[in-house]
Design an enzyme around this catalytic site. Structure first.
Site, PDB file in Angstrom:
ATOM      1  N   GLU A  63      10.736  -3.080 -48.528  1.00 55.72           N
ATOM      2  CA  GLU A  63      10.719  -1.618 -48.713  1.00 55.72           C
ATOM      3  C   GLU A  63      12.124  -1.101 -48.972  1.00 55.72           C
ATOM      4  OE1 GLU A  63       9.894   2.421 -46.059  1.00 55.72           O
ATOM      5  OE2 GLU A  63       9.143   0.488 -45.343  1.00 55.72           O
TER       6      GLU A  63
ATOM      7  N   GLU B 147       7.814   2.285 -35.719  1.00 55.26           N
ATOM      8  CA  GLU B 147       6.824   3.154 -36.367  1.00 55.26           C
ATOM      9  C   GLU B 147       5.797   2.308 -37.122  1.00 55.26           C
ATOM     10  OE1 GLU B 147       6.306   5.205 -40.447  1.00 55.26           O
ATOM     11  OE2 GLU B 147       8.251   5.770 -39.606  1.00 55.26           O
ATOM     12  N   HIS B 148       6.278   1.309 -37.871  1.00 51.92           N
ATOM     13  CA  HIS B 148       5.361   0.402 -38.562  1.00 51.92           C
ATOM     14  C   HIS B 148       4.504  -0.373 -37.572  1.00 51.92           C
ATOM     15  CE1 HIS B 148       6.859   0.022 -42.919  1.00 51.92           C
ATOM     16  NE2 HIS B 148       7.503   1.066 -42.399  1.00 51.92           N
TER      17      HIS B 148
ATOM     18  N   HIS C  45      12.397   2.974 -36.967  1.00 46.67           N
ATOM     19  CA  HIS C  45      11.493   2.904 -38.110  1.00 46.67           C
ATOM     20  C   HIS C  45      10.613   1.650 -38.028  1.00 46.67           C
ATOM     21  CE1 HIS C  45      10.730   1.600 -42.386  1.00 46.67           C
ATOM     22  NE2 HIS C  45      10.170   2.791 -42.377  1.00 46.67           N
TER      23      HIS C  45
END
Length: 461
Positions: A166, A89-90, A86
């Site tokens: 987040e 991905e950012h 993840h």
């Protein structure tokens, strides 16, 4: 996690139900038509570097969905490095020499499109929805960051802080997400599906630029990716563009996708979360189940039909019994998503009606599960469920993004295009006997996990 085909079907549910209810419509005639092979009617080819390309032509409007799927997700991470899939991905938006940090999305938006990305346990995907004449632009940029991502400490570590925040906002401050995380960790005590996709908090904070670069160099290769383009494009038009931008990226040796297996567990387990912020209590229960890829006993398609019988709308068993007749729940469901690389689960759940104690709701839900295990479903229920499912499939192709999501998720989790296109035929062949056998094999297990989300006792209605 997408079950890609189910996502596409859900997008078409409303339209399908309107047609089923229309005067003069023959459900049997439509089911017979839909049961023929074919859902999205894609065409495909493979580039010389091993990258698979799938094209779904839909010329209704001059728009395309462009998606690149990498066959690597959170479940492929090394233990102790949760969240790296993840995280990358950012970081894929942090730029290359040709497209600086933050410019990718700005360019897409400036050209009238929208873009995003998502990570699951089994794959990571990047997509853009753009006008047909902007397709080559996004292909050039996506291929550029597949091969030429440039990461610096100045870009990486502030983004790590963003992900920590987040997680705090979306998980730690949300009781439903917190119990979901603990529920998964209890359902999968050894397999990486029990580790949150976003990562455990202490491990997110320890992720480094070097770890992100290693993940990128290990998994982000054209021979580990699938390009799916859906919309106003033909395979002959796309082929030279795919070769021009993606075909020149060298293939790389890939690691074997090895994962540990979940050990046999014979004990039922419970996860209970009580929190001041809970406004709506709920119960959920999960059983291990095969995915399409791991199904050795022929249960996957039967479990999909069972899910439709149990919670496919207002006439389904759970809604009819728990919401309408007994009035112990405001909602009830049983869901099953077969698109995963390893074994998946069947999950049932409900939310109580006002004033109904949770133990009473749990007993009512258990009784409905017990009935389907011991008494089974009828041939009529199976036939009705299949008609609804086949009608949904017939309309799934109307969506622009749905077909790209469905095929990308399927291929990334071990299915073939032929598997997806044969879905109507395989669903239509499911019998009541097969549904009952699948219900006994899965819902009859006593190693399930039950999750209860509760307000403090002094706030219970």
């Amino acid at each position: 996690m997408i079950a890609g085909f189910r996502m596409a079907c859900r997008a078409a549910t409303a339209a399908a139900m309107l047609v089923l209810a229309a005067p003069g419509f023959s459900g049997g005639e439509h089911a017979a038509l839909a049961a023929e092979k074919g859902v999205f009617f894609p065409e495909s080819f493979t580039l010389s570097n091993g990258m698979e390309v799938v094209v779904i032509n839909n010329p209704r409007v001059p728009v395309v969905t462009h998606m690149v799927w990498y066959k690597a997700g959170a479940a492929d991470e090394e233990r102790g490095k949760s969240g790296i899939a993840h995280f990358l991905e950012h970081l894929m938006f942090k730029g290359t020499k040709e497209v600086p940090a933050g410019a990718f999305s700005r360019i897409v938006a400036k050209n009238g499109g929208r873009d995003n990305a998502f990570t699951s346990w089994d794959y990571t995907a990047y997509y853009q929805n753009v006008a047909r004449d902007r397709l080559e632009l996004v292909m050039r940029m996506e291929a550029d960051r597949m091969a030429n991502l440039q990461l610096t400490d100045e870009a990486v570590y502030p983004e790590r802080d963003v992900i920590v925040e987040e997680r705090r906002q979306r998980v730690e401050n949300e009781p439903d997400d917190r119990i979901g995380e603990q529920f998964n960790a209890t359902l999968y005590v050894h397999h990486p599906y029990g580790t949150p996709i976003i990562g455990w908090p202490q491990e997110i904070r320890s992720l480094t630029r070097e770890m992100a670069e290693d993940w990128y160099k290990t998994w982000y290769a054209p021979n580990n990716a699938v390009l799916v383009v859906s919309g106003d494009i033909t395979v002959d038009e796309l082929r030279p563009l795919a070769a021009k931008y993606y075909g020149v990226i060298p293939a790389r040796e890939l690691p074997k996708r090895d994962r540990v297996e979940e050990p046999p567990i014979s004990a039922a387990r419970r996860v209970i979360l009580t929190d001041e912020e809970v406004r709506q209590p709920s119960i959920r229960r999960a059983w291990h189940a095969p995915s399409y890829r791991t199904d050795k006993d022929g249960h996957a398609y039967a479990l999909q039909v069972l899910s439709e019988i149990m919670s496919g709308g207002s006439t389904s068993r759970l809604y009819r019994n728990l919401v309408v007749e007994q009035r112990v729940a405001t909602s009830a469901y049983l869901g099953y998503g077969p698109n995963s690389w390893d074994d998946t689960s069947v999950v049932a759940g409900a939310t109580p009606a006002a004033g109904v104690p949770m133990d009473k709701l749990e007993q009512a839900l258990e009784e409905q599960i017990r009935r389907v295990v011991e008494q089974g479903v009828t041939a009529e229920e199976v036939a009705t469920a299949k008609k609804r499912m086949l009608a949904e499939a017939a309309y799934a192709r109307d969506s622009l993004t749905g077909p790209a999501q469905a095929l990308g998720a399927a291929i990334a989790t071990g299915q073939t295009i032929d598997d997806v296109e044969n879905w109507p035929v395989r669903i239509d062949a499911v019998t009541a006997e097969q549904v009952n056998a699948a219900a006994r094999a899965v819902l009859g297990q006593d190693n399930h996990v039950t999750g209860l989300l509760l307000p403090p006792k002094d706030k219970e209605s």
